[in-house]
Design a protein around this motif. Structure first.
Motif: not given
Length: 632
Positions: A474-488
């Motif tokens: 499993s991986a956890f990815y956030t945008d530059e504001n450290y919000k979880f990004d569902t678009r990646a």
């Protein structure tokens, strides 16, 4: 005629009719679809027995037959593959008992009797009679095996870590063997072992030295003895991550409470962490020596320590309860206030699946018992993220029960309630392990104890996987504001370090994480790279697939347990060559009888649809006739 039919339609006469219905007894056939069947070369035998049962006309006349397969789980039979990686016989029998509750429904179990997961099936209290059909060789061969291996996941460099190994022998004669632990093809421990019929179990305890930092793989094996048939259970692998630093955590408390012991055990389940506990008046050390301070039920005695926390930007976890002085906390400018009254209240947890600071799965939080704290409304004046909300007497609220902060390079969290030891106990009762709860506390501590800049891409995986098992990453990815990004879009590249074969797979979005499941990889060492498409973010790792297959660890069918299962349910055990006798016994058993039911049904004496259609036609003819002769 029209008026007559109209009156008849309005009256709608009815009659009562008695109908009989025959309900045949159920016959549930459970077929073991695990890999141990193919390991014993019994696939054709099971298919042949199934064909004999399903094509017996007398059996089909007497019973309504249902077919199921079981392995990891129990399913309605679609096809037989014999590829299930685990066997859960107890779950299969329990599921069918629940499905056929209050019915006459004997159960046939086609299996070798070797179970790898689940509760012990031989003691199941079944209301249905169970007829096991045993497949595989029931002869007991001589065998030595590694039954269990326990080792720490973590160790500090230059330190010793314990390894405990349980060895078992099956046989009549005295034999000698040798147990070896090796690393990188170099022996690090060796011991000669003698087994006999009386002394058929040996426990080995040893301490190995951590000589190199990083992930280290070890191989434990016991040498083959004469006439041993199965040597796949002679070897086990384990791994140890060697580290050169330890997270120190300080617990300061105003009272004695079982929560403190539960927290200490949960945190120190990870050997990278050490917990020191002090009464607030007894602590003489320096806060700067610790990466995290846990303040348990603070009162005015905590005044100078809370001031130092704010001055030094030290990370902290505050736990309140009925002994907490909220008037004092409200004055300390922590960014949180509670308008508390001197009246306790129970607060049950309500999981928030939109929590972002770190990934935490739901471990059935909503089933945990409530915590106790003083009643009052909470006001938070700084940015926060809430993992658990308060549920008061079944009413879900937006008041926080566990919330986190990250401001001015200082991390904090507050748990509004005492009694977290009950959560750890409940988690053990639900899962038969403290692992889920300890992992939850570990995630919270890891987040709070780290002052490093948060990484936008985090990957979770195991260091060791058994052969032919599903590998979940499993991986956890956030945008530059450290919000979880569902678009990646994430993908993983897995490389076999020996053959250089590559496998590239995309991740799927599941709740608040990206996940991928890899199957059918051969045993060996692998390295992987997780990439975010369109970004320069990458994460590297490695894991090992061992040759260990749990379904191949048996030397023979488990005749004795199947015999006890049959006896405890008033059934009978059969061998694969006794199918004709089994069918005869099922047909002649007076307990399996057809039930005839009388059903009283009320039926209409007339068919109102035809009456209504005739009525419409008659009224139409009369209307047209009168119209034609000028009567209207």
């Amino acid at each position: 005629m029209s008026l007559f039919l109209l009156i008849l339609l309005l009256i709608n006469p009815k009659i009562n009719q008695i109908e009989t219905e025959n309900s045949k007894p159920k016959l549930s056939i459970l077929i073991d679809d695990s890999k141990s069947i193919s390991f014993f070369n019994e696939t054709n035998s099971i298919k042949g027995v199934r064909y004999s049962l399903m094509n017996n006309r007398l059996l089909k006349d007497k019973f309504h037959i249902d077919e199921f397969t079981f392995g990891n789980s129990t399913q309605v039979l679609d096809s037989l593959t014999f590829t299930q990686k685990q066997t859960n016989i107890s779950n299969a029998i329990t599921s069918i008992n629940e499905l056929q509750k209050n019915k006459i429904a004997p159960i046939l179990v086609l299996t070798d009797g070797n179970q790898t997961i689940g509760t012990d099936y031989e003691f199941i209290n079944s209301k249905q009679q169970i007829y096991p059909i045993v497949f595989g060789d029931t002869t007991k061969y001589v065998d030595v095996k590694i039954t269990q291996l326990n080792a720490n996941k973590y160790s500090f460099i230059k330190n010793k870590f314990p390894v405990e190994v349980l060895l078992n022998y099956q046989g009549e004669e005295s034999v000698r063997s040798q147990f070896v632990i090796s690393k990188d093809n170099r022996v690090v421990f060796r011991k000669n072992i003698t087994f006999s019929k009386e002394n058929n179990s040996v426990t080995i305890l040893t301490n190995l030295t951590s000589t190199r930092e990083g992930l280290q793989y070890y191989k434990a094996s016991i040498s083959k003895i004469d006439n041993e048939k199965n040597i796949k259970n002679n070897t086990k692998y384990f791994s140890v991550e060697v580290i050169n630093e330890q997270t120190k955590i300080l617990v300061l408390s105003s009272i004695l409470h079982p929560d403190i012991g539960a927290l200490k055990k949960a945190i120190e389940s990870n050997k990278q962490r050490k917990v020191e506990v002090f009464k607030i008046e007894d602590f003489k050390g320096q806060l700067k020596d610790y990466q995290l301070i846990i303040l348990y039920q603070p009162n005015t005695k905590f005044s100078k320590f809370l001031s130092k926390l704010n001055e030094q930007n030290t990370n902290y976890l505050l736990i309140s309860g009925v002994a907490t002085d909220w008037n004092f906390i409200n004055r300390m400018q922590l960014g949180i206030k509670k308008n508390a009254i001197n009246q306790p209240e129970n607060y049950a947890p309500n999981y928030n699946d939109k929590f972002l600071p770190f990934y935490q799965e739901d471990i059935s939080f909503n089933d945990f018992p409530p915590l106790k704290d003083k009643f009052g409304e909470v006001t938070i004046s700084k940015p926060n993220q809430t993992l658990l909300y308060q549920n008061i007497n079944g009413l879900a609220t937006q008041q926080p029960l566990l919330t986190t902060f990250n401001e001015n390079n200082q991390k904090g969290a507050i748990l509004f309630g005492e009694g977290i030891w009950k959560w750890r106990s409940t988690s053990f009762l639900n899962t038969n392990s403290f692992q889920e709860f300890d992992k939850f506390i570990g995630n919270l501590v890891q987040y709070l104890a780290s002052n490093k800049k948060r990484k936008r891409l985090e990957v979770n995986y195991e260091n060791l996987y058994p052969s032919n098992s599903s590998i979940r990453i499993s991986a956890f990815y956030t945008d530059e504001n450290y919000k979880f990004d569902t678009r990646a879009s994430l993908e993983i590249l897995i490389v076999n370090n020996e053959t250089k074969e590559e496998v590239k797979l995309p991740f799927s979005l599941v709740n608040n994480s990206y996940q991928v499941e890899v199957e059918n990889l051969n045993s060996g060492d692998y390295s992987f790279t997780v990439s975010v498409l369109g970004q320069k973010l990458k994460k590297y790792g490695r894991f090992k697939i061992t040759e260990f297959e749990v379904e191949n660890q048996f030397t023979n069918a488990n005749f004795s347990k199947l015999q006890k299962l049959a006896e405890n349910s008033n059934g009978k055990l059969y061998h694969e060559n006794d199918i004709d006798k089994l069918i005869k016994d099922l047909l002649e058993n007076p307990n399996f009888y057809t039930i005839q039911k009388s059903i009283k049904k009320e039926k209409n004496l007339i068919n109102w649809k035809w009456i209504l259609a005739t009525l419409i036609i008659l009224f139409s003819i009369e209307w047209f006739t009168r119209k034609y002769f000028g009567k209207i």
